[in-house]
Motif scaffolding. Structure first.
Motif, PDB file in Angstrom:
ATOM      1  N   UNK A 136     -16.513  36.680  22.385  1.00 20.96           N
ATOM      2  CA  UNK A 136     -17.886  36.199  22.555  1.00 20.96           C
ATOM      3  C   UNK A 136     -18.513  36.786  23.828  1.00 20.96           C
ATOM      4  N   UNK A 137     -17.681  37.121  24.819  1.00 21.01           N
ATOM      5  CA  UNK A 137     -18.204  37.785  26.016  1.00 21.01           C
ATOM      6  C   UNK A 137     -18.805  39.135  25.650  1.00 21.01           C
ATOM      7  N   UNK A 138     -18.107  39.864  24.768  1.00 19.43           N
ATOM      8  CA  UNK A 138     -18.613  41.157  24.298  1.00 19.43           C
ATOM      9  C   UNK A 138     -19.928  40.971  23.549  1.00 19.43           C
ATOM     10  N   UNK A 139     -20.005  39.949  22.693  1.00 22.49           N
ATOM     11  CA  UNK A 139     -21.232  39.681  21.941  1.00 22.49           C
ATOM     12  C   UNK A 139     -22.384  39.309  22.855  1.00 22.49           C
ATOM     13  N   UNK A 140     -22.072  38.675  23.996  1.00 17.80           N
ATOM     14  CA  UNK A 140     -23.112  38.275  24.941  1.00 17.80           C
ATOM     15  C   UNK A 140     -23.614  39.439  25.778  1.00 17.80           C
ATOM     16  N   UNK A 141     -22.937  40.592  25.686  1.00 19.40           N
ATOM     17  CA  UNK A 141     -23.390  41.780  26.395  1.00 19.40           C
ATOM     18  C   UNK A 141     -22.627  42.113  27.646  1.00 19.40           C
ATOM     19  N   UNK A 142     -21.554  41.373  27.960  1.00 22.46           N
ATOM     20  CA  UNK A 142     -20.764  41.685  29.150  1.00 22.46           C
ATOM     21  C   UNK A 142     -19.928  42.932  28.923  1.00 22.46           C
ATOM     22  N   UNK A 143     -19.729  43.698  29.990  1.00 31.13           N
ATOM     23  CA  UNK A 143     -18.951  44.925  29.908  1.00 31.13           C
ATOM     24  C   UNK A 143     -18.268  45.186  31.245  1.00 31.13           C
ATOM     25  N   UNK A 202     -12.915  43.526  28.642  1.00 25.86           N
ATOM     26  CA  UNK A 202     -13.617  42.673  27.681  1.00 25.86           C
ATOM     27  C   UNK A 202     -13.023  42.946  26.301  1.00 25.86           C
ATOM     28  N   UNK A 203     -12.496  41.921  25.655  1.00 25.16           N
ATOM     29  CA  UNK A 203     -11.934  42.105  24.327  1.00 25.16           C
ATOM     30  C   UNK A 203     -13.028  42.429  23.319  1.00 25.16           C
ATOM     31  N   UNK A 204     -12.711  43.357  22.422  1.00 27.76           N
ATOM     32  CA  UNK A 204     -13.711  43.838  21.466  1.00 27.76           C
ATOM     33  C   UNK A 204     -14.232  42.730  20.554  1.00 27.76           C
TER      34      UNK A 204
END
Length: 344
Positions: free
Chosen positions: A83-90, A78-80
């Motif tokens: 938007x995936x990171x902001x959505x809580x994905x890890x 997940x790139x830092x």
């Protein structure tokens, strides 16, 4: 020749693609080699998105990468700034659905279409990532099970990220990602880490600049992360190997074609770019082609330790041609062996 004549009567009796398919598969099995496969027509279309939706803008992305493991589509990167990171994905989360694409249904569709089992992880990754992309400013719904085993979902916006892109042959513009940093272990060891996603563009130049810095800093080791790297220009493996092997008579391997041979001799770098310490190369089942030439060659020369899972086994040059009955046949045009005769 004998195998051809043995299978010819059954082939002549086949009146449909379904009837001919096992005859051809049996004929190819006689070779006992990889990269000789009959792809059913429906499976070939599903695998390659033939006749899919019209070409559209897919420059917007959410910033994650996935792998299929035991039929679970897992987030591995997940790139830092995504938007995936902001959505809580890890990393470790299991993707269940991206928009209208349901992973379990996709797996069922691919298997019913007759796609070879070893190809399914590649197709699932490609289709999942394709579904996450679209016009910048649009969004898609992601549904996943977190590492805490709780199901979650979010409407995730797609954003355009300026990046280095290159063109190769008839392929679309490909993004080239290069990352490097210095890791420090609990015991105080300082390890250089390098990741890039494809052997294209100015990767060799970037790698040389980073290695010069690593050598100057007298780091204790280097990790080269080739996970998910499908390959690219095979000749690039020679220059990168030259940072770790300094004898130009050493070879990563030889590509043998019907009428020619190509030897991947190492191209040693200047002294201030030569690293003599431990080298670890990370691989997974999506590391193929040039990644395998480099990793397999350095392993064969005793210069690298390989960590991860079995690589793709796709160092052979092969093509896929559509047959008149709608199926497609894949066949190799050469073979690759390491210096000691190990076939990748």
């Amino acid at each position: 020749n004998q195998a051809y004549w043995d299978h010819l009567p059954a082939a002549r009796e086949a009146e449909t693609a379904e009837a001919l398919r096992p005859v051809l598969a049996s004929l190819l099995e006689v070779l006992g080699e990889s990269h000789f496969v009959v792809h059913p027509g429906a499976g070939y279309e599903a695998m390659n998105d033939v006749d899919s939706e019209a070409v559209q803008d897919r420059s917007g992305e959410v910033g994650l990468d996935v792998r299929l493991l035991e039929d679970r589509c897992l987030v591995v990167r997940v790139r830092e700034d995504s938007t995936a990171k902001s959505a809580g994905l890890q990393p470790g989360d299991e993707i269940l659905r991206v928009g209208d694409l349901e992973i379990s249904s996709l797996l069922q569709e691919l298997r019913e279409g007759g796609i070879p089992e070893e190809m399914i992880p590649f197709v699932v990754r490609r289709k999942t990532l394709r579904a996450t992309k679209g016009p910048p400013g649009s969004s898609t719904q992601l549904v996943w099970i977190g590492v805490d085993e709780v199901e979650d979902s979010a409407q995730v916006e797609r954003r355009y990220r300026p990046a280095k892109r290159v063109q190769m042959g008839n392929l679309p513009n490909l993004e080239v990602i290069f990352e490097d940093r210095v890791l420090e272990s609990e015991s105080g060891l300082r390890i250089g880490y390098v990741y890039f996603n494809i052997f294209l563009g100015d990767i060799v130049t970037h790698f040389s600049e980073v290695m010069e810095r690593f050598v100057a800093e007298e780091l204790d080791g280097v990790i080269l992360d080739l996970r998910g790297n499908p390959g690219g220009l095979g000749a690039m493996s020679r220059g990168i190997a030259g940072h770790f092997v300094f004898d130009s008579s050493q070879s990563l391997g030889m590509m043998k074609m019907r009428t020619s041979k190509l030897n991947f001799f190492v191209v040693p770098k200047v002294p201030d770019q030569r690293f003599e310490g431990p080298l670890v190369i990370l691989l997974d089942n999506e590391s193929g082609s040039t990644s395998e030439i480099l990793a397999g060659g350095l392993q064969d020369l005793g210069r690298a330790t390989i960590v991860g899972s079995t690589s793709a086994g796709m160092a052979l040059p092969s093509v896929i041609e559509r047959m008149p009955n709608g199926d497609a046949i894949q066949f190799a045009m050469g073979d690759l062996e390491t210096a000691s005769g190990y076939r990748i």
